[in-house]
Design a protein around this motif. Structure first.
Motif, PDB file in Angstrom:
ATOM      1  N   ASN A   1     -54.340  33.972   5.775  1.00 58.76           N
ATOM      2  CA  ASN A   1     -53.171  33.526   6.539  1.00 58.76           C
ATOM      3  C   ASN A   1     -52.884  34.526   7.654  1.00 58.76           C
ATOM      4  OD1 ASN A   1     -52.081  35.156   4.050  1.00 58.76           O
ATOM      5  ND2 ASN A   1     -50.433  35.256   5.579  1.00 58.76           N
TER       6      ASN A   1
ATOM      7  N   VAL B   1     -51.568  28.974   7.324  1.00 59.71           N
ATOM      8  CA  VAL B   1     -52.206  29.152   6.025  1.00 59.71           C
ATOM      9  C   VAL B   1     -53.556  28.456   6.087  1.00 59.71           C
ATOM     10  CG1 VAL B   1     -51.967  28.891   3.531  1.00 59.71           C
ATOM     11  CG2 VAL B   1     -49.917  29.092   4.964  1.00 59.71           C
TER      12      VAL B   1
ATOM     13  N   LEU C   1     -57.000  27.380   4.533  1.00 62.96           N
ATOM     14  CA  LEU C   1     -57.565  27.115   3.215  1.00 62.96           C
ATOM     15  C   LEU C   1     -59.084  26.981   3.254  1.00 62.96           C
ATOM     16  CD1 LEU C   1     -55.096  24.387   1.865  1.00 62.96           C
ATOM     17  CD2 LEU C   1     -55.034  26.857   1.467  1.00 62.96           C
TER      18      LEU C   1
ATOM     19  N   VAL D   1     -50.456  29.301  -0.925  1.00 57.49           N
ATOM     20  CA  VAL D   1     -49.738  28.249  -0.219  1.00 57.49           C
ATOM     21  C   VAL D   1     -48.285  28.198  -0.680  1.00 57.49           C
ATOM     22  CG1 VAL D   1     -49.560  25.764   0.140  1.00 57.49           C
ATOM     23  CG2 VAL D   1     -51.805  26.864   0.196  1.00 57.49           C
TER      24      VAL D   1
ATOM     25  N   THR E   1     -44.184  26.765   9.219  1.00 59.92           N
ATOM     26  CA  THR E   1     -45.423  26.947   8.462  1.00 59.92           C
ATOM     27  C   THR E   1     -46.350  25.773   8.713  1.00 59.92           C
ATOM     28  OG1 THR E   1     -44.200  28.088   6.708  1.00 59.92           O
ATOM     29  CG2 THR E   1     -46.436  27.356   6.192  1.00 59.92           C
TER      30      THR E   1
ATOM     31  N   VAL F   1     -50.348  24.385   7.534  1.00 61.16           N
ATOM     32  CA  VAL F   1     -51.490  24.574   6.635  1.00 61.16           C
ATOM     33  C   VAL F   1     -52.713  23.920   7.270  1.00 61.16           C
ATOM     34  CG1 VAL F   1     -52.442  24.138   4.335  1.00 61.16           C
ATOM     35  CG2 VAL F   1     -49.996  24.650   4.603  1.00 61.16           C
TER      36      VAL F   1
ATOM     37  N   TYR G   1     -50.098  19.249   8.283  1.00 59.27           N
ATOM     38  CA  TYR G   1     -51.372  19.725   7.739  1.00 59.27           C
ATOM     39  C   TYR G   1     -52.462  19.336   8.737  1.00 59.27           C
ATOM     40  CZ  TYR G   1     -55.492  20.002   4.646  1.00 59.27           C
ATOM     41  OH  TYR G   1     -56.715  20.294   4.096  1.00 59.27           O
TER      42      TYR G   1
END
Length: 398
Positions: free
Chosen positions: A213, A228, A230, A264, A279, A281, A316
């Motif tokens: 992150n 973030v 992944l 997360v 935030t 992701v 996302y």
């Protein structure tokens, strides 16, 4: 006494008789005569009924075909076979305090499509043709995975880093921008660790770990965005039976899946209800998609969607399907917006229906995202740099 009617045909040759090959009209009438007056009343009745039956059958076939056509058309137009096409026209207020970046994925092919998308990204970041009317400089790029096709790279000296990345994004408005990557399934086919190690050699390739992150601060330091990043590959069960995948690397990362989930949740929880923090992701695989890999990646839905709903994740970002797609789950009070930006280098595939899909482009292209303190402004562009749609995400309610 009248002679009984003979139903048999004359067996004399068509060209016989004294007329030779050109018999007279009377002789032609004599041979094989089936004129209506030669049939009895019962025969005529049978012929009439047979004709009616044939016509009735043909009519039934035509009517049935029309009914099927109408039903299929209705299903395609109104039914579940038709994805939505929504074109919002959200209000926009410019600000000198912002973050502005590009999102593109599935781009590492080194082909003409990748170069075409790169040129359009460069024009956008250079404010050409009205593509970027606010004339906001592009600050960095998010890469949503499948960074090098088809089988990743062998080591840090693999020439594909040059031919499929460094030599593609050489335009003045792109050449100094940092790229923050995640790993895709194709990156796992040989040596995913080499892509991490390449971060030490390249000035703009940023992939410090399989998942990580980072924060970005707005131009006037009034808010921040937490990204973030992944590694979704070890969550997808089918890759563990894929002989092309690096099973050693996958199994090593699978042991850390719980750590990813905790990362997360910790970041979402920390940032929730902060007016000076957003935030986002990023992963390679979509949770929901109208592309060929859809409609759902159940393993990701099971692990992450409850967190996205609980902590009101605004967006996302991902790739994997080679298209542009905007989806939103309507099952929550503040639905997460799902953006699939996998059109970095073509290789499109057939689409499917997804009830959550709001718009799509089954072609190459990219997204831009502008973040302000109170909203995000997201725009989709095709490979020529033409805006396809846009939407706005306001800050979630407290």
């Amino acid at each position: 006494m009248s002679q009984p009617h003979d139903d048999t045909l004359s067996e004399e040759p068509l060209g016989g008789g004294e007329g030779g090959a050109n018999p007279s009209n009377s002789s032609r009438h004599h041979y094989y005569s089936l004129a209506a007056e030669n049939f009895s009343a019962p025969q005529k009745k049978r012929i009439g009924l047979g004709t009616l039956a044939i016509l009735f059958g043909i009519g039934c076939v035509i009517i049935s075909a029309l009914i099927v056509l109408i039903v299929v058309s209705a299903v395609l137009y109104w039914g579940p076979g038709q994805n939505k096409k929504i074109y919002p026209n959200p209000s926009y207020t410019p600000s000198s305090d912002y973050l502005h970046f590009i999102v593109v994925g599935d781009q590492g092919r080194g082909n003409d499509e990748q170069k075409k998308v790169a040129e359009s990204m460069a024009r956008y970041c250079n404010f050409e043709n009205g593509m970027n009317p606010q004339k906001l400089p592009c600050q960095f790029i998010i890469g949503t995975g499948d960074n090098i096709y088809d089988n990743g790279v062998t080591d840090v000296n693999d020439v594909q880093f040059k031919t499929k990345f460094e030599d593609i994004y050489v335009q003045e408005s792109l050449k100094n921008l940092d790229w923050y990557f995640v790993l895709g399934n194709h990156d796992y086919r040989t040596n995913p660790e080499a892509q991490i190690a390449y971060s030490q050699l390249s000035k703009r390739w940023k992939l410090p770990k399989q998942f990580y992150n980072f924060d970005k601060i707005s131009t006037e330091n009034k808010f921040k965005v937490s990204f973030v990043m992944l590694d979704t590959n070890p969550f997808v069960n089918k890759y563990f039976s894929d002989s092309r995948a690096n099973q050693t690397a996958l199994n090593q990362q699978r042991a850390l899946n719980n750590e990813q989930v905790k990362m997360v949740e910790n970041i979402l929880n920390t940032n929730m209800n902060k007016n000076d923090t957003w935030t986002l992701v990023v992963g390679h695989h979509p949770l929901f998609s109208a592309g060929s890999h859809g409609p759902v990646t159940q393993e990701l839905v099971d692990n992450f969607e409850p967190l996205f709903v609980k902590y009101k994740l605004p967006m996302y970002l991902c790739g994997h399907d080679h298209l542009l797609n905007w989806l939103s789950s309507s099952d929550s009070g503040f639905p997460t917006q799902y953006v699939i930006s996998g059109g970095g280098a073509g290789n499109t595939r057939p689409m499917i229906y997804n009830k959550y899909s709001l718009n799509d482009l089954n072609d190459s292209g990219f997204f831009s995202v502008e973040v302000q303190q109170s909203f995000m402004f997201v725009r989709a562009f095709d490979k020529y740099g033409t805006e396809v749609w846009k939407f706005k995400i306001s800050r979630p309610p407290q």
